[in-house]
Structures are given as C-alpha cells and as structure tokens.
Design an enzyme around this catalytic site. Structure first.
Site, PDB file in Angstrom:
ATOM      1  CD  GLU A 197     -10.004  30.044 -49.627  1.00  0.00           C
ATOM      2  OE1 GLU A 197      -9.326  29.138 -49.107  1.00  0.00           O
ATOM      3  OE2 GLU A 197     -10.862  29.865 -50.500  1.00  0.00           O
TER       4      GLU A 197
HETATM    5  N1  CAA Z   1      -6.266  22.037 -39.062  1.00  0.00           N
HETATM    6  C1  CAA Z   1      -6.842  21.512 -37.954  1.00  0.00           C
HETATM    7  N2  CAA Z   1      -6.850  22.158 -36.769  1.00  0.00           N
HETATM    8  C2  CAA Z   1      -6.269  23.384 -36.711  1.00  0.00           C
HETATM    9  C3  CAA Z   1      -5.664  23.995 -37.828  1.00  0.00           C
HETATM   10  C4  CAA Z   1      -5.670  23.260 -39.046  1.00  0.00           C
HETATM   11  N3  CAA Z   1      -5.122  23.764 -40.154  1.00  0.00           N
HETATM   12  N4  CAA Z   1      -5.186  25.207 -37.477  1.00  0.00           N
HETATM   13  C5  CAA Z   1      -5.467  25.361 -36.191  1.00  0.00           C
HETATM   14  N5  CAA Z   1      -6.128  24.274 -35.726  1.00  0.00           N
HETATM   15  C6  CAA Z   1      -6.570  24.009 -34.349  1.00  0.00           C
HETATM   16  C7  CAA Z   1      -5.377  24.095 -33.416  1.00  0.00           C
HETATM   17  O1  CAA Z   1      -4.695  22.859 -33.344  1.00  0.00           O
HETATM   18  C8  CAA Z   1      -6.032  24.474 -32.114  1.00  0.00           C
HETATM   19  O2  CAA Z   1      -6.584  23.337 -31.502  1.00  0.00           O
HETATM   20  P1  CAA Z   1      -6.060  22.843 -30.039  1.00  0.00           P
HETATM   21  O3  CAA Z   1      -6.337  24.015 -29.132  1.00  0.00           O
HETATM   22  O4  CAA Z   1      -6.904  21.655 -29.768  1.00  0.00           O
HETATM   23  O5  CAA Z   1      -4.599  22.569 -30.211  1.00  0.00           O
HETATM   24  C9  CAA Z   1      -7.206  25.339 -32.540  1.00  0.00           C
HETATM   25  O6  CAA Z   1      -7.459  25.032 -33.913  1.00  0.00           O
HETATM   26  C10 CAA Z   1      -6.902  26.812 -32.413  1.00  0.00           C
HETATM   27  O7  CAA Z   1      -5.751  27.092 -33.175  1.00  0.00           O
HETATM   28  P2  CAA Z   1      -4.905  28.416 -32.993  1.00  0.00           P
HETATM   29  O8  CAA Z   1      -4.557  28.602 -31.549  1.00  0.00           O
HETATM   30  O9  CAA Z   1      -3.797  28.388 -33.995  1.00  0.00           O
HETATM   31  O10 CAA Z   1      -6.005  29.530 -33.387  1.00  0.00           O
HETATM   32  P3  CAA Z   1      -5.883  31.089 -33.494  1.00  0.00           P
HETATM   33  O11 CAA Z   1      -7.087  31.697 -32.908  1.00  0.00           O
HETATM   34  O12 CAA Z   1      -4.540  31.568 -33.063  1.00  0.00           O
HETATM   35  O13 CAA Z   1      -6.053  31.342 -35.096  1.00  0.00           O
HETATM   36  C11 CAA Z   1      -5.388  31.473 -37.397  1.00  0.00           C
HETATM   37  C12 CAA Z   1      -5.273  30.770 -36.043  1.00  0.00           C
HETATM   38  C13 CAA Z   1      -4.493  30.652 -38.310  1.00  0.00           C
HETATM   39  C14 CAA Z   1      -4.906  32.901 -37.372  1.00  0.00           C
HETATM   40  C15 CAA Z   1      -6.856  31.400 -37.886  1.00  0.00           C
HETATM   41  O14 CAA Z   1      -7.701  32.220 -37.124  1.00  0.00           O
HETATM   42  C16 CAA Z   1      -6.987  31.804 -39.360  1.00  0.00           C
HETATM   43  O15 CAA Z   1      -6.744  30.992 -40.248  1.00  0.00           O
HETATM   44  N6  CAA Z   1      -7.388  33.085 -39.620  1.00  0.00           N
HETATM   45  C17 CAA Z   1      -7.648  33.501 -41.002  1.00  0.00           C
HETATM   46  C18 CAA Z   1      -9.109  33.290 -41.335  1.00  0.00           C
HETATM   47  C19 CAA Z   1      -9.308  32.942 -42.768  1.00  0.00           C
HETATM   48  O16 CAA Z   1      -8.434  32.413 -43.451  1.00  0.00           O
HETATM   49  N7  CAA Z   1     -10.502  33.188 -43.242  1.00  0.00           N
HETATM   50  C20 CAA Z   1     -10.854  32.795 -44.578  1.00  0.00           C
HETATM   51  C21 CAA Z   1     -12.327  32.890 -44.769  1.00  0.00           C
HETATM   52  S1  CAA Z   1     -12.852  32.041 -46.206  1.00  0.00           S
HETATM   53  C22 CAA Z   1     -12.488  32.979 -47.520  1.00  0.00           C
HETATM   54  O17 CAA Z   1     -11.838  33.969 -47.435  1.00  0.00           O
HETATM   55  C23 CAA Z   1     -13.065  32.400 -48.802  1.00  0.00           C
HETATM   56  C24 CAA Z   1     -12.737  33.008 -50.042  1.00  0.00           C
HETATM   57  O18 CAA Z   1     -12.049  33.954 -50.094  1.00  0.00           O
HETATM   58  C25 CAA Z   1     -13.216  32.482 -51.317  1.00  0.00           C
HETATM   59  P1  FAD Z   2      -8.635  42.056 -40.703  1.00  0.00           P
HETATM   60  O1  FAD Z   2      -8.554  40.752 -40.020  1.00  0.00           O
HETATM   61  O2  FAD Z   2      -9.304  43.186 -39.978  1.00  0.00           O
HETATM   62  O3  FAD Z   2      -7.156  42.504 -41.088  1.00  0.00           O
HETATM   63  C1  FAD Z   2      -6.806  43.854 -41.431  1.00  0.00           C
HETATM   64  C2  FAD Z   2      -5.276  43.885 -41.671  1.00  0.00           C
HETATM   65  O4  FAD Z   2      -4.589  43.513 -40.444  1.00  0.00           O
HETATM   66  C3  FAD Z   2      -4.808  42.879 -42.726  1.00  0.00           C
HETATM   67  O5  FAD Z   2      -3.751  43.437 -43.474  1.00  0.00           O
HETATM   68  C4  FAD Z   2      -4.317  41.716 -41.899  1.00  0.00           C
HETATM   69  O6  FAD Z   2      -3.344  40.943 -42.581  1.00  0.00           O
HETATM   70  C5  FAD Z   2      -3.708  42.432 -40.698  1.00  0.00           C
HETATM   71  N1  FAD Z   2      -3.653  41.548 -39.521  1.00  0.00           N
HETATM   72  C6  FAD Z   2      -4.679  41.066 -38.772  1.00  0.00           C
HETATM   73  N2  FAD Z   2      -4.215  40.268 -37.793  1.00  0.00           N
HETATM   74  C7  FAD Z   2      -2.867  40.229 -37.936  1.00  0.00           C
HETATM   75  C8  FAD Z   2      -1.822  39.561 -37.240  1.00  0.00           C
HETATM   76  N3  FAD Z   2      -2.058  38.753 -36.215  1.00  0.00           N
HETATM   77  N4  FAD Z   2      -0.540  39.758 -37.668  1.00  0.00           N
HETATM   78  C9  FAD Z   2      -0.276  40.575 -38.712  1.00  0.00           C
HETATM   79  N5  FAD Z   2      -1.226  41.234 -39.415  1.00  0.00           N
HETATM   80  C10 FAD Z   2      -2.511  41.049 -39.031  1.00  0.00           C
HETATM   81  N6  FAD Z   2     -14.861  34.909 -45.788  1.00  0.00           N
HETATM   82  C11 FAD Z   2     -15.621  33.798 -45.671  1.00  0.00           C
HETATM   83  O7  FAD Z   2     -15.826  33.307 -44.571  1.00  0.00           O
HETATM   84  N7  FAD Z   2     -16.162  33.201 -46.767  1.00  0.00           N
HETATM   85  C12 FAD Z   2     -15.962  33.678 -48.002  1.00  0.00           C
HETATM   86  O8  FAD Z   2     -16.454  33.087 -48.976  1.00  0.00           O
HETATM   87  C13 FAD Z   2     -15.181  34.866 -48.169  1.00  0.00           C
HETATM   88  N8  FAD Z   2     -15.019  35.422 -49.399  1.00  0.00           N
HETATM   89  C14 FAD Z   2     -14.432  36.652 -49.492  1.00  0.00           C
HETATM   90  C15 FAD Z   2     -14.458  37.348 -50.714  1.00  0.00           C
HETATM   91  C16 FAD Z   2     -13.946  38.627 -50.790  1.00  0.00           C
HETATM   92  C17 FAD Z   2     -14.007  39.354 -52.090  1.00  0.00           C
HETATM   93  C18 FAD Z   2     -13.367  39.236 -49.656  1.00  0.00           C
HETATM   94  C19 FAD Z   2     -12.813  40.644 -49.711  1.00  0.00           C
HETATM   95  C20 FAD Z   2     -13.312  38.554 -48.461  1.00  0.00           C
HETATM   96  C21 FAD Z   2     -13.846  37.269 -48.356  1.00  0.00           C
HETATM   97  N9  FAD Z   2     -13.885  36.596 -47.146  1.00  0.00           N
HETATM   98  C22 FAD Z   2     -14.634  35.465 -47.007  1.00  0.00           C
HETATM   99  C23 FAD Z   2     -13.316  37.209 -45.950  1.00  0.00           C
HETATM  100  C24 FAD Z   2     -11.785  37.176 -45.926  1.00  0.00           C
HETATM  101  O9  FAD Z   2     -11.337  35.899 -45.625  1.00  0.00           O
HETATM  102  C25 FAD Z   2     -11.324  38.219 -44.914  1.00  0.00           C
HETATM  103  O10 FAD Z   2     -11.530  39.492 -45.501  1.00  0.00           O
HETATM  104  C26 FAD Z   2      -9.885  38.044 -44.523  1.00  0.00           C
HETATM  105  O11 FAD Z   2      -9.697  36.838 -43.822  1.00  0.00           O
HETATM  106  C27 FAD Z   2      -9.359  39.207 -43.685  1.00  0.00           C
HETATM  107  O12 FAD Z   2     -10.237  39.575 -42.666  1.00  0.00           O
HETATM  108  P2  FAD Z   2     -10.665  41.138 -42.496  1.00  0.00           P
HETATM  109  O13 FAD Z   2     -11.106  41.606 -43.827  1.00  0.00           O
HETATM  110  O14 FAD Z   2     -11.605  41.234 -41.364  1.00  0.00           O
HETATM  111  O15 FAD Z   2      -9.297  41.896 -42.146  1.00  0.00           O
END
Ligand code: CAA
Ligand code: FAD
Length: 379
Positions: free
Chosen positions: A363
């Site tokens: 996340e």
């Molecule tokens: N709510 C609504 N809109 C949002 C927002 C929010 N929290 N955050 C950003 N936006 C909007 C911005 O306002 C912007 O819109 P406008 O251009 O209209 O202003 C647009 O989205 C793009 O925003 P950014 O320029 O900030 O986007 P970015 O490319 O720089 O990325 C980031 C921002 C925060 C790094 C985002 O890519 C991010 O959250 N990355 C991490 C991904 C992540 O958390 N993945 C989780 C996968 S799920 C998972 O992991 C599940 C599990 O474990 C169980």
């Molecule tokens: P990368 O993005 O390649 O990052 C590698 C390293 O670089 C990290 O240390 C990161 O912090 C660092 N890094 C990258 N960009 C920056 C920056 N701009 N500044 C500083 N440091 C940076 N995803 C889903 O969509 N749905 C799910 O249900 C889900 N469940 C998951 C369950 C598990 C067990 C795991 C391992 C992952 C899951 N994910 C899910 C994906 C998870 O959200 C991603 O693994 C996570 O967001 C990181 O992406 P990545 O693994 O590609 O690492």
C-alpha cells in the site's frame, strides 16, 4: 477530546478478540507453514458481520464506523496478520471504492455481495513495471461496443485467485498518462481472466498474493466504476483509507509480539531470576509498549477523521509510516527477548517479525508515505 472507545466499539473489540483466539490463532502457525488460505475463516467473519463493518445495512453492512473497522483488523492481526490483511484488502481496497464511486446498481449488487461476505474482494493496481510509480501502468481497456476488452498483467494481488470481485485499473486512453486510467469491477470466471503465479513469501504466507492475467477479457460497460479517466483518483483515494488498515495490521502484529515477549520475560529465568527483572529487558518492553500506543493513537485518529468526514489522507500515510516502522522494531526486539528460542518456530515471534516487514512495503512503501506526507506539507 475523548480518548474512550464507545460501548459499540468495545463490544466489537471483545467479539473480534474472542473470534481471533478461538477460530484464527489455533491454525495460524500451520497455515503460515503450509501457505494455506482458509476460506472458512472468512465465512465466519461474514457471519459476525465483519465483512461489511462500515457500510449501511441497506448495502449488507452493519453500519459501524471506521474506528470499529481498524479495531477488527488490529485484533485479527494480533494473532494472524494474514487474516488481518484478508479483511483489510476486502473492505478498504475492494469494497470502499464501490461504496464511494459506484452507482446504485453496482452498490446493490457488488457491494452487497462483498459486505455480506458472499463474495471476497481484491484490488489490482500494481504491475511488473509499475509499483511505486502506479500511474505508469500498461494494462489497457479498449472500448468495444457494450464492453471493454482488457489486456495486460497485474502482480502482487492480495486475495488473488480466491477473490470473487476485483477492482482493476487499466488505461482507456493510453496517451493521456494517469488521466487515461479507468477503474473496472471484474468478476472471477469472466472469459479471458485467469490467475497466474502465486508468490512464495517471507511473511503473511496464508494470504495468497498472485498475478492476474487479462487476455482479451470482456468486461461489460456496466462494470466501469466511476467515469472513464477517473481511475487514478479512485486508486489513490482508495489507498488513503487502505493505508490506515495496514497501520492497524501493524499495531496488531506489534501488540501480539509484545504480549508474547512480556509473558516470556516473566517466566524465563537466568542468573536465578526472571529475565524481566533486568532493566535491559524491561526497557525493551517499555519501548515496545510506547511505540505501540503511539501507533494505535495515530491509527484510531485517522479512522476517526474518516468517520467524521474530515480529510484523512495525510493522517493515514503517517499512521502507516509510523506503525509499520514501529512493528518492525517491536517484533525484532520481541525475538531478542526470547533469545535462541525466539529464532525457532516453537514460538510465534519469528512469524510476527516476518509478517511485520510487509507493512513497510505494501500500500505504498514507507518511502512513498514520506513522499505523500512531504507533498501535503509543501504543496
Ligand atoms: N486522492 C485523490 N486524488 C489524488 C490523490 C488522492 N489521495 N493523490 C493524488 N491524486 C491525484 C492528484 O491530485 C493528481 O491529479 P491532478 O493532476 O488532477 O491534480 C493525480 O492524482 C496525479 O497525482 P500525482 O502527480 O501526485 O501522481 P504521481 O504519479 O506523482 O504519484 C504517488 C503519486 C503518491 C507516488 C502514487 O503513485 C502512489 O501512491 N504510489 C504508490 C502505489 C501504491 O501505494 N500501491 C499500493 C498497491 S495496493 C497494495 O499494496 C495492497 C495491499 O498491500 C494489501
Ligand atoms: P518499487 O516501486 O520498484 O520500489 C523499490 C524501492 O525503491 C522501494 O524501497 C521504494 O520505496 C523505492 N522507491 C521507489 N520510488 C521512490 C521514490 N520516488 N523515492 C524514494 N524511494 C523510492 N499491489 C496491488 O495493486 N494490490 C495488492 O493487493 C497488493 N498486495 C501486495 C501484497 C504483497 C505481499 C506485496 C509484496 C505487494 C503487494 N502489492 C499489491 C504491491 C505493492 O503495493 C508494491 O510492492 C509496492 O507499492 C512497491 O512497489 P514495487 O514492489 O514495484 O517496488
């Protein structure tokens, strides 16, 4: 200010604690060892109403608040972090976006099935080349008459394969960057949708994490969630609450590790006295307890903000950042308190330590939480 949980929240905590101790903990180590997901546990959560905690009764929920939701994830994770994330992904990642952005029809069908636990949910954002940079996804959804044709691969999907309803993000306009992303409700069994590799993991091993493959998968246009091009905002705003669910998971893992470590420190004797009588050990327990309390307060505060309809994105990023790091510190110290025994599978602390690590990664990694908080402070 009132730091007291209300009667309903206290009752829910007791109910989930009893359930966790009676129905989840007894098989936690075995499920971890066997990397086995148990749908029966999810079904029992459904019977207790946990699968729809914050949604109105009209949509199959029990109409409680988000504080109750984080309490449930915390208590489950206190004995089994895999079960905690099963519920967290189901509620805050799969159900929340339908509650927030779905039309009435979608709420009555998909949200209702999720809330009652008839269906299990998942959320598919990440791709092989698009993790932290979630906006750089490649999966496409091409309009074709009354449907969209999805092609591409998602990875790391929690509840992958075992879930029935998936929130999937794909490009409907590949030239528009993150403004070309749309969100879809995809159901298990749709033609062209299959589950790929299941990951072998360090921790949360009884929570399945899989690849999803879309090969000309035809999704009816009625399953578009929100508007075309609104997908990135849906994905990001969903994570705002989801991150607090992971904070709750981290609080639970850390509390479970502290429970085990303090019991052990009182029992284990060396040099003719319990090891807890050494300041070197009792100070560790004190630091662990303080870390946990701070994490819990941040987590409950973020949940309270959401329940009150106030802005909670920054609070959630902070709770996940702090609680994830605190859980890693706490569980590492818990293993230390157990000495060599902590390093074995005879005690649960090694599992807690392995499980804690993921809370710093998914996340949004904790580096990304800092980026989110930093941007909010400076925009
Ligand atoms: N709510 C609504 N809109 C949002 C927002 C929010 N929290 N955050 C950003 N936006 C909007 C911005 O306002 C912007 O819109 P406008 O251009 O209209 O202003 C647009 O989205 C793009 O925003 P950014 O320029 O900030 O986007 P970015 O490319 O720089 O990325 C980031 C921002 C925060 C790094 C985002 O890519 C991010 O959250 N990355 C991490 C991904 C992540 O958390 N993945 C989780 C996968 S799920 C998972 O992991 C599940 C599990 O474990 C169980
Ligand atoms: P990368 O993005 O390649 O990052 C590698 C390293 O670089 C990290 O240390 C990161 O912090 C660092 N890094 C990258 N960009 C920056 C920056 N701009 N500044 C500083 N440091 C940076 N995803 C889903 O969509 N749905 C799910 O249900 C889900 N469940 C998951 C369950 C598990 C067990 C795991 C391992 C992952 C899951 N994910 C899910 C994906 C998870 O959200 C991603 O693994 C996570 O967001 C990181 O992406 P990545 O693994 O590609 O690492």
């Amino acid at each position: 200010m009132d730091f007291q949980l209300n009667e309903e929240q206290e009752m829910l905590r007791k109910m989930v604690r009893d359930f966790a101790l009676n129905d989840v903990e007894p098989t936690a180590a075995e499920r971890d060892e066997e990397e086995r997901f148990d749908r029966g546990i999810f079904d029992k959560m459904a019977e207790l109403g946990l699968t729809g905690i914050p949604w109105p009764e009209a949509y199959g929920g029990i109409g409680a608040d988000f504080v109750s939701y984080v309490i449930a994830v915390e208590e489950l994770s206190r004995v089994c972090a895999s079960t905690g994330v099963t519920l967290s992904a189901h509620l805050s990642l799969a159900s929340w976006p339908i509650y927030k952005y779905g039309n009435e029809e979608q709420k009555k069908t998909f949200l209702y099935r999720l809330a009652t636990g008839e269906a299990l949910g998942a959320y598919a954002l990440s791709e092989p080349g698009s993790g932290s940079d979630a906006g750089s996804m490649k999966t496409v959804a091409q309009k074709d008459g009354d449907a969209y044709i999805l092609n591409g691969n998602k990875v790391w999907t929690t509840n992958g394969g075992v879930a029935d309803i998936y929130i999937v993000f794909a490009l409907t306009d590949p030239d528009a960057g993150n403004k070309g992303i749309s969100a879809f409700i995809v159901e298990k069994g749709m033609d062209g949708f299959t589950t790929g590799k299941k990951e072998k993991k360090l921790g949360i091993r009884s929570s399945p994490t899989t690849e999803l493959i879309f090969d000309n998968c035809r999704v009816p246009k009625e399953n578009l969630l929100g508007e075309e091009g609104q997908g990135f905002k849906i994905a990001m705003s969903t994570l705002d609450g989801g991150r607090n669910g992971i904070a709750a998971q981290a609080v639970g893992i850390a509390q479970g590790a502290l429970d085990a470590a303090s019991d052990y420190a009182k029992e284990r004797e060396q040099f003719g006295k319990p090891i807890a009588a050494n300041q070197g050990i009792s100070f560790k327990l004190a630091d662990m307890a303080t870390d946990i309390e701070a994490s819990r307060l941040l987590t409950y505060q973020a949940a309270w903000l959401e329940s009150e309809g106030k802005s909670y994105g920054k609070a959630s990023a902070m709770s996940k950042l702090f609680a994830g790091d605190a859980a890693m510190r706490t569980t590492t110290e818990a293993v230390q308190v157990f000495g060599g025994y902590g390093y074995t599978k005879d005690y649960p602390v090694e599992r807690y330590m392995r499980d804690a690590k993921i809370t710093q990664i998914y996340e949004g990694t904790n580096e990304i939480q800092r980026l989110v908080i930093g941007r909010m402070l400076t925009k």
